[in-house]
Scaffold this active site. Structure first.
Site, PDB file in Angstrom:
ATOM      1  N   HIS A 139      21.408  -3.038 -15.303  1.00  0.00           N
ATOM      2  CA  HIS A 139      20.857  -3.079 -16.658  1.00  0.00           C
ATOM      3  C   HIS A 139      21.700  -2.229 -17.606  1.00  0.00           C
ATOM      4  O   HIS A 139      22.607  -1.520 -17.182  1.00  0.00           O
ATOM      5  CB  HIS A 139      19.404  -2.573 -16.661  1.00  0.00           C
ATOM      6  CG  HIS A 139      18.416  -3.603 -16.218  1.00  0.00           C
ATOM      7  ND1 HIS A 139      18.089  -3.796 -14.899  1.00  0.00           N
ATOM      8  CD2 HIS A 139      17.692  -4.508 -16.921  1.00  0.00           C
ATOM      9  CE1 HIS A 139      17.201  -4.775 -14.812  1.00  0.00           C
ATOM     10  NE2 HIS A 139      16.938  -5.213 -16.022  1.00  0.00           N
ATOM     11  N   LYS A 196      18.142   1.637 -20.227  1.00  0.00           N
ATOM     12  CA  LYS A 196      17.037   1.312 -19.333  1.00  0.00           C
ATOM     13  C   LYS A 196      16.537   2.588 -18.666  1.00  0.00           C
ATOM     14  O   LYS A 196      17.286   3.282 -17.979  1.00  0.00           O
ATOM     15  CB  LYS A 196      17.507   0.318 -18.278  1.00  0.00           C
ATOM     16  CG  LYS A 196      16.454  -0.105 -17.271  1.00  0.00           C
ATOM     17  CD  LYS A 196      15.422  -1.025 -17.882  1.00  0.00           C
ATOM     18  CE  LYS A 196      14.513  -1.619 -16.827  1.00  0.00           C
ATOM     19  NZ  LYS A 196      13.405  -2.383 -17.408  1.00  0.00           N
TER      20      LYS A 196
END
Length: 238
Positions: A135, A139
């Site tokens: 990600h 995140k």
């Protein structure tokens, strides 16, 4: 449909664009700077809330909506230690709660195929299974909610594994979820079955947040008029 947005980051803004394009009304936008204004909303002026916030705020936001008769769709991750409390509150208040770790239709098909493949692969002990998620740098939670859902789908068949573990491939009694954070990555999830002679992979790569936002708005539309706790399997009939 009158939508209250709880969380107005990148995802909230994308959901707003998607909802407006479909002819819905945004009655409020709650974020960290005006979190206290959530108490101004009720079922009288709100048809449904869509909640994408930080793990520390998610349960409080969901509880407020359920306690005040507002159907709520949540995609926040990292708070699932309180999920049973949310379910119980929803049942107690006869409310409507829709939760998904990922609202992408493609990801939920990935979940579906992941469970099927795991049910077949568990018989072949020469293959070691692992989950990898990548990600963007912002995140917060590790592993991602989507990565955990993928792991749980595997564990339903791999009863010899005692749950999952984060970033510890040496722990052979549990399913490892490797988490990576890189610039400008929307979301990548890969399940790998590795043996000495070959490798099998099932993956999903998101190109934009549009698929997540579209799924969240679809869930909000679907939830209206229903009572109970639901997820993407219910909406997609998987």
């Amino acid at each position: 449909m009158r939508i209250l947005l709880i969380g107005y980051g990148k995802m909230g803004k994308t959901i707003e664009q998607m909802a407006l394009a479909k002819g819905h009304e945004i009655v409020g936008k709650i974020d960290r700077d005006n979190a206290h204004e959530l108490q101004n909303f009720s079922s009288k002026d709100t048809d449904v809330a869509i909640e994408f916030t930080h793990p520390a705020q998610a349960f409080r936001n969901i509880s407020y909506c359920l306690s005040n008769g507002i159907p709520v769709v949540s995609g926040s991750t990292g708070w699932l230690d309180k999920f049973e409390e949310a379910k119980n509150l929803c049942q107690q208040k006869q409310g409507a709660f829709f939760y998904a770790s990922n609202f992408s239709v493609g990801v939920n098909l990935f979940f579906h195929f992941n469970e099927y493949i795991a049910s077949k692969m568990q018989a072949y002990k020469e293959y070691e299974v692992a989950v990898r998620e990548i990600h963007h740098l912002q995140k917060v939670d590790k592993p991602s909610g989507t990565g955990i859902t993928a792991a749980e789908g595997i564990l339903a068949s791999y009863t010899n594994l005692a749950g999952w573990v984060s970033d510890n491939p040496e722990e052979k009694t549990k399913l490892n979820i490797a988490s990576e954070r890189e610039p400008d990555v929307v979301g990548t999830h890969i399940v790998t079955y590795s043996s000495e002679v070959d490798k099998i992979e099932l993956g999903h790569i998101a190109h934009s947040r549009a698929g997540f936002a579209e799924g969240a708005v679809m869930a909000a539309e679907w939830l209206i008029g229903r009572q109970g706790v639901y997820g993407m399997k219910d909406m997609l009939n998987l």
